[in-house]
Design an enzyme around this catalytic site. Structure first.
Site, PDB file in Angstrom:
ATOM      1  N   GLU A  34      12.499  39.831 -16.797  1.00  0.00           N
ATOM      2  CA  GLU A  34      11.519  39.724 -15.719  1.00  0.00           C
ATOM      3  C   GLU A  34      11.455  38.264 -15.306  1.00  0.00           C
ATOM      4  O   GLU A  34      11.009  37.419 -16.082  1.00  0.00           O
ATOM      5  CB  GLU A  34      10.135  40.199 -16.175  1.00  0.00           C
ATOM      6  CG  GLU A  34      10.054  41.692 -16.413  1.00  0.00           C
ATOM      7  CD  GLU A  34       8.633  42.128 -16.788  1.00  0.00           C
ATOM      8  OE1 GLU A  34       7.722  41.263 -16.852  1.00  0.00           O
ATOM      9  OE2 GLU A  34       8.435  43.324 -17.035  1.00  0.00           O
ATOM     10  N   HIS A  82      11.989  15.023  -3.110  1.00  0.00           N
ATOM     11  CA  HIS A  82      11.256  15.504  -1.937  1.00  0.00           C
ATOM     12  C   HIS A  82       9.820  15.888  -2.277  1.00  0.00           C
ATOM     13  O   HIS A  82       9.523  16.334  -3.383  1.00  0.00           O
ATOM     14  CB  HIS A  82      11.940  16.749  -1.359  1.00  0.00           C
ATOM     15  CG  HIS A  82      13.365  16.536  -0.966  1.00  0.00           C
ATOM     16  ND1 HIS A  82      14.307  17.532  -1.020  1.00  0.00           N
ATOM     17  CD2 HIS A  82      14.012  15.435  -0.504  1.00  0.00           C
ATOM     18  CE1 HIS A  82      15.477  17.060  -0.612  1.00  0.00           C
ATOM     19  NE2 HIS A  82      15.316  15.792  -0.293  1.00  0.00           N
ATOM     20  N   ARG A 104      19.928  16.472  -4.732  1.00  0.00           N
ATOM     21  CA  ARG A 104      18.947  16.750  -3.681  1.00  0.00           C
ATOM     22  C   ARG A 104      17.592  16.188  -4.116  1.00  0.00           C
ATOM     23  O   ARG A 104      17.101  16.497  -5.188  1.00  0.00           O
ATOM     24  CB  ARG A 104      18.845  18.258  -3.427  1.00  0.00           C
ATOM     25  CG  ARG A 104      20.150  18.881  -2.933  1.00  0.00           C
ATOM     26  CD  ARG A 104      19.952  20.341  -2.530  1.00  0.00           C
ATOM     27  NE  ARG A 104      21.196  20.994  -2.175  1.00  0.00           N
ATOM     28  CZ  ARG A 104      21.771  20.956  -0.981  1.00  0.00           C
ATOM     29  NH1 ARG A 104      21.200  20.272  -0.004  1.00  0.00           N
ATOM     30  NH2 ARG A 104      22.908  21.594  -0.753  1.00  0.00           N
ATOM     31  N   LYS A 162      19.865  11.796   4.839  1.00  0.00           N
ATOM     32  CA  LYS A 162      18.406  11.658   4.747  1.00  0.00           C
ATOM     33  C   LYS A 162      17.992  11.204   3.356  1.00  0.00           C
ATOM     34  O   LYS A 162      17.151  10.299   3.205  1.00  0.00           O
ATOM     35  CB  LYS A 162      17.745  12.999   5.081  1.00  0.00           C
ATOM     36  CG  LYS A 162      16.238  12.993   4.962  1.00  0.00           C
ATOM     37  CD  LYS A 162      15.649  14.334   5.376  1.00  0.00           C
ATOM     38  CE  LYS A 162      16.084  15.443   4.447  1.00  0.00           C
ATOM     39  NZ  LYS A 162      15.445  16.740   4.797  1.00  0.00           N
ATOM     40  N   TYR A 215      13.785  29.204  -5.925  1.00  0.00           N
ATOM     41  CA  TYR A 215      12.438  28.723  -6.199  1.00  0.00           C
ATOM     42  C   TYR A 215      11.401  29.417  -5.328  1.00  0.00           C
ATOM     43  O   TYR A 215      11.646  29.756  -4.177  1.00  0.00           O
ATOM     44  CB  TYR A 215      12.334  27.208  -6.069  1.00  0.00           C
ATOM     45  CG  TYR A 215      12.801  26.595  -4.762  1.00  0.00           C
ATOM     46  CD1 TYR A 215      11.891  26.061  -3.852  1.00  0.00           C
ATOM     47  CD2 TYR A 215      14.150  26.514  -4.457  1.00  0.00           C
ATOM     48  CE1 TYR A 215      12.312  25.468  -2.676  1.00  0.00           C
ATOM     49  CE2 TYR A 215      14.589  25.923  -3.290  1.00  0.00           C
ATOM     50  CZ  TYR A 215      13.670  25.404  -2.397  1.00  0.00           C
ATOM     51  OH  TYR A 215      14.101  24.833  -1.225  1.00  0.00           O
TER      52      TYR A 215
END
Length: 201
Positions: free
Chosen positions: A33, A66, A63, A188, A135
Site C-alpha cells: 500500500e 525548489h 532538480r 533555471k 509525489y
C-alpha cells in the site's frame, strides 16, 4: 498501526518524516500500500493531498532546490524506478533548524517514502541510469510563486556526493558523480541564489 512504519522528525528537523510501507512478496512479485489515509492519521500525519505528480530523469540530473513562496506544498515523495538522493532544506525563518538539510536515498528496492512538510526547499539527484519519481502534494502548483535555492550553496553544505568545487554560483560546470557522469541541471536551476539572498518563509 497498519501497513506503514513512520520515523518522525528525521535528522532532528521537525516536519520531515521517513515512511516505510509494509511489502508483501513472494517468488511471483510483491504488493504494498503506497498510501493509506487511516494509517497516516494514526501516525499523526493528517495532511490532505490535492495532486499526484510523476517525473522521469536520467543519471546525473539534479532538480532543485525548489519551493513555493506564498503557497508552500507538503510533498510525499517516492521512487518507483531507479534510485535518487532526495534532499529537503528548512526554509522556515522562525525554525530552530532554519537552513539545515536532510537527505535520504529513495529507490525502487527500499520503497521508502519521504514526507516533506510545507516550508522546505526540495531537490533530488538521480543516481541510476533512469529514475521515475512520484509525489503527492498538499497544494496546487502556482507558476508565478516558484522560488529556489542554489543546490551547491556552501552555507547549506549539502553532501550530494559529487566531485567538484564551489565556484561562486549554482552553475553545474565542473561537477560530476563519482563515476564521471556530469551533473545535468536546467538553466533555471543553475541560476538560483544562495540562501542568504533567497526569499525566506
Amino acid at each position: 498501526m497498519g501497513q506503514i512504519k513512520v520515523e518522525k522528525n528525521v535528522g532532528g528537523i521537525g516536519g520531515l518524516h521517513i515512511i516505510e510501507p509494509a511489502v508483501h512478496g513472494d517468488s511471483r512479485g510483491y504488493f504494498t500500500e503506497t498510501y493509506n489515509q487511516r494509517d497516516m492519521h494514526e501516525a499523526g500525519l493528517d495532511m490532505v493531498f490535492v495532486q499526484d505528480n510523476q517525473s522521469m530523469s536520467t543519471k546525473g540530473v539534479l532538480r532543485g532546490l525548489h519551493f513555493q513562496k506564498q503557497y508552500p506544498q507538503g510533498k510525499l515523495v517516492r521512487v518507483i524506478k531507479g534510485r535518487v538522493f532526495d534532499v529537503a532544506v528548512d526554509m522556515r525563518k522562525d525554525s530552530k533548524t532554519f537552513g539545515k538539510w536532510y537527505g535520504v536515498e529513495l529507490s525502487e528496492e527500499n520503497k521508502k517514502q519521504f514526507y516533506i512538510s510545507e516550508g522546505f526547499a526540495h531537490g533530488f539527484l538521480v543516481l541510476s541510469d533512469v529514475a521515475e519519481f512520484c509525489y503527492k502534494v498538499t497544494d496546487f502548483y502556482h507558476p508565478n510563486d516558484e522560488g529556489g535555492v542554489a543546490w551547491n550553496d556552501p552555507e547549506i553544505a549539502i553532501e550530494w556526493g559529487v566531485c567538484g568545487e564551489y565556484r561562486g554560483s549554482a552553475d553545474s560546470y565542473g561537477y560530476t558523480l563519482s563515476d564521471g557522469t556530469p551533473l545535468n541541471l536546467s538553466e533555471k536551476d543553475k541560476k538560483w541564489l544562495p540562501l542568504k539572498d533567497t526569499f525566506r518563509f
